[in-house]
Design a protein around this motif. Structure first.
Motif: not given
Length: 282
Positions: A174-175, A228-243
């Motif tokens: 949210e920040p 949904p927040q990550a979809e907005r803030l990641l660049k195309p091709g960027g990665h999301l890592l979730l433990e």
């Protein structure tokens, strides 16, 4: 009393209390009291321990026997070969989380100036490790706990990366509301233990912040909000890592459907689900 005598006696105390690694814990605590590495105790088994230090050691052993984690007793925990300050305000860094850092470093090696978010930074172990290992990276670390952020800032200063790690108090991402496509990688080690399993955790784990452990009814509350927040803030091709926790791979992967995401589940050294790696396809 000599080192070898103290260790034998207090190891027995911890063993009788059901502590899983009584000898190692006793060595770590005595080394802490004496201001030396636990390996020194093997070199100097006949060293005399002053009465005051012996008393202090026994006090710490009593607290450990009562279930207090060693890291909270010493105020230190090693992670990625670095020493981090920890307090009861933060989750104690786990070896399993090193997989997240190692994967992030592999994905970002060669990037000119990667921008990274660490969500739920806690002690700052992930954010600081990434800043140390990726000198060109800019890291934004977020936590809802201001007490945790104070510890994380201390660790950034300790490892001389405070100029490249920016800390924000807030809920998940949210920040950064109002921004779009700013991160090359988002890392998150959020609470993922189902609420119904909290009572079955080992006593020492239950000493850690509930805020950093309880992930709601199925353990996925925070990840449902984060994606949904990550979809907005990641660049195309960027990665999301979730433990994630053991057995959660399929459920978390279900939150990241193709073609928007392309993901996989990485196991830890024990072969259990540990990390979801997802690339944002846009």
């Amino acid at each position: 009393m000599r080192v070898e005598e103290l260790l034998k006696k207090e190891t027995a105390t911890l063993r009788a209390a059901g502590i899983p690694s009584p000898r190692v814990d006793a060595e770590v605590l005595l080394g802490f009291v004496l201001g030396c590495d636990r390996l020194v105790l093997y070199w100097e088994p006949r060293r005399e321990v002053a009465a005051g230090k012996a008393t202090r050691f026994k006090e710490l052993v009593a607290r450990r026997a009562a279930g207090e984690p060693v890291a909270y007793l010493t105020g230190e925990k090693e992670f990625m070969g670095l020493s981090f300050s920890v307090t009861p305000a933060v989750l104690i860094p786990r070896p399993e989380t090193e997989l997240l850092v190692e994967t992030a470093v592999t994905l970002l090696q060669g990037a000119a100036a990667p921008v990274v978010a660490d969500v739920g930074t806690g002690s700052g172990a992930v954010a600081v490790s990434l800043a140390v290992l990726l000198p060109a990276a800019r890291v934004f670390a977020v936590d809802i706990s201001t007490a945790a952020l104070a510890v994380a800032r201390e660790n950034a200063c300790r490892h001389r990366v405070a100029d490249r790690v920016v800390f924000y108090a807030g809920d998940l991402l949210e920040p950064f509301a109002g921004n779009e496509a700013v991160f090359d990688l988002i890392a998150a080690n959020l609470p993922y233990i189902p609420s119904g399993e909290m009572g079955a955790l080992p006593p020492e784990v239950r000493r850690e912040p509930v805020l950093a452990l309880d992930g709601g009814p199925d353990g996925l509350n925070f990840y449902r909000r984060l994606v949904p927040q990550a979809e907005r803030l990641l660049k195309p091709g960027g990665h999301l890592l979730l433990e994630i926790g053991p057995g959660q791979g399929a459920a978390v992967s279900g939150l990241l459907p193709p073609p928007v995401w392309e993901g996989s589940v990485k196991p830890d050294l024990a072969g259990r689900d540990r990390l979801v790696v997802a690339q944002y396809r846009g």
